[in-house]
Scaffold this active site. Structure first.
Site, PDB file in Angstrom:
ATOM      1  N   CYS A   1     -24.736  19.192 -36.236  1.00  0.00           N
ATOM      2  CA  CYS A   1     -26.185  19.309 -36.378  1.00  0.00           C
ATOM      3  C   CYS A   1     -26.865  19.438 -35.017  1.00  0.00           C
ATOM      4  CB  CYS A   1     -26.744  18.081 -37.104  1.00  0.00           C
ATOM      5  SG  CYS A   1     -26.193  17.946 -38.821  1.00  0.00           S
TER       6      CYS A   1
ATOM      7  N   HIS B   1     -32.426  17.638 -37.247  1.00  0.00           N
ATOM      8  CA  HIS B   1     -32.935  16.385 -37.812  1.00  0.00           C
ATOM      9  C   HIS B   1     -33.170  15.333 -36.737  1.00  0.00           C
ATOM     10  CE1 HIS B   1     -29.134  14.162 -37.384  1.00  0.00           C
ATOM     11  NE2 HIS B   1     -28.504  15.234 -37.845  1.00  0.00           N
TER      12      HIS B   1
END
Length: 385
Positions: free
Chosen positions: A331, A313
């Site tokens: 992440c 992201h």
């Protein structure tokens, strides 16, 4: 003369009826015996037809009607009308009235009324396909996407059910089934799918005993097409994400993986969803408002790569650390521009291979840790009951 008299006496004796004499009355004719399978005794599995039988005179009429819809169930008579068998599909959680008649010269006329009740719907489970074929109809699936049947209730009779699952690939690419838990069974080949492969899957489980009194609610089929190969390699040793399209490198970008307290899982990850934005809240894993380390933030351009919160992201707050240190909560952090490029090019089933993250291997159950299981283990299967 004596001989003639004796003959007359014999004749007289043979014709005498005695008191109340006359011709003997015939025995009453028996009535035909009509039976209906499972009527009012046990719950009927709708995968098997309703059968009406007559012992004696042939059946002359059979009408089976759904109580809920009022529709008449179609059926056919067997040889000499000794049986009648339904041919229309039956439903779970339904009641059917049966009216049968038998009439003929050999037996008295007979009739039979009965009710057949099928297994209730709360004793059924669906075999859903993942991903939703409609969701990927326009894009196809990536080379890492396993074929998945996700049952809505636990399956006990895994080996029996697995035999009823069918996969066809064009071009052929042999694979195998593996149960990632009691409700999810996945199919993959030894290596990623070849781009352009067409995949057809079938689950023939209607009325099948799944175990613990649960039955398959319906059959299911789906079709998929594999799009171009998109594989990103996230190397924690260089803090670089390198992207390959059909085997050729097309991009390279700095990134940041999970920090030492929240290391990213190692191993191949598969994109399972993409969304323009999502609210990431640490309270989902127990760090709530007021606790040290709490956060709740809207994050953009999200490619989900595991079910426990790992995404690729946009992370504008960590651009300074991208390419040199790991600061995320597991992440793959990218700059807004690089995240936009990934979001534009990657779709469901595409692969992100994480190495040198310092974290454990991605578990097989964690959507999708399938590629962490050695092929020899996967091919052997784990449906032992």
């Amino acid at each position: 003369m004596a001989v003639a008299l004796l003959g007359g006496l014999l004749l007289l004796s043979g014709c005498a009826g005695g008191p109340g004499g006359g011709a003997a009355s015939p025995s009453p004719r028996p009535a035909a015996l009509i039976t209906v399978d499972h009527a009012a005794t046990t719950l009927h599995n709708p995968a098997t037809p309703i059968v009406v039988q007559a012992d004696g005179e042939p059946l002359s009429k059979v009408v089976v009607t759904s109580v809920r819809t009022g529709k008449v169930v179609a059926g056919t008579f067997g040889p000499k009308n000794a049986t009648w068998t339904s041919t229309s599909p039956l439903e779970f959680g339904a009641r059917y009235t049966v009216a049968a008649e038998s009439a003929g010269a050999g037996f008295l006329s007979a009739s039979k009324s009965a009710v057949v009740a099928t297994i209730p719907t709360d004793k059924t489970a669906y075999a859903n396909v993942v991903p939703d074929p409609g969701l990927v109809a326009s894009t196809g699936i990536g080379v890492g996407q396993p074929m998945v049947f996700q049952f809505t209730k636990p399956v006990v009779n895994k080996a029996a059910v697995q035999k009823l699952l069918v996969i066809t690939t064009d071009p052929p690419q042999p694979g195998a089934w593996y149960w990632t838990d009691d409700q999810d069974v996945h199919y993959r080949a030894a290596t990623y799918w070849r781009p352009g492969t067409r995949i057809h899957i079938e689950a023939h489980v209607f009325g099948v005993d799944l175990g613990n009194g649960i039955y398959g609610a319906e059959n299911n089929t789906a079709d998929y097409t594999v799009h171009d190969s998109w594989i990103a390699k996230a190397d924690g040793a260089t803090e670089t994400l390198t992207v390959f399209h059909n085997g050729a490198q097309v991009n390279s970008m700095p990134m940041s993986l999970g920090d030492p307290g929240h290391p990213s899982h190692n191993g191949p990850h598969v994109v399972s969803a993409k969304t323009p934005s999502i609210v990431m809240d640490s309270c989902t894993y127990g760090v709530c408002q007021g606790d040290p380390g709490y956060y709740s933030e809207t994050v953009y351009l999200d490619l989900r790569i595991s079910n426990d919160g790992e995404f690729v992201h946009s992370a504008p707050w960590s651009v300074g650390q991208q390419g040199n240190s790991n600061v995320s909560h597991g992440c793959v952090n990218l700059s807004p521009a690089n995240a936009q490029w990934m979001y534009d090019h990657f779709n469901i089933g595409d692969v992100v291979e994480v190495t040198n993250s310092g974290g454990p291997p991605l578990p097989v159950w964690d959507t999708y840790g399938d590629w962490e299981v050695p092929w020899s283990t996967w091919q052997a299967g784990n449906a032992t009951n």
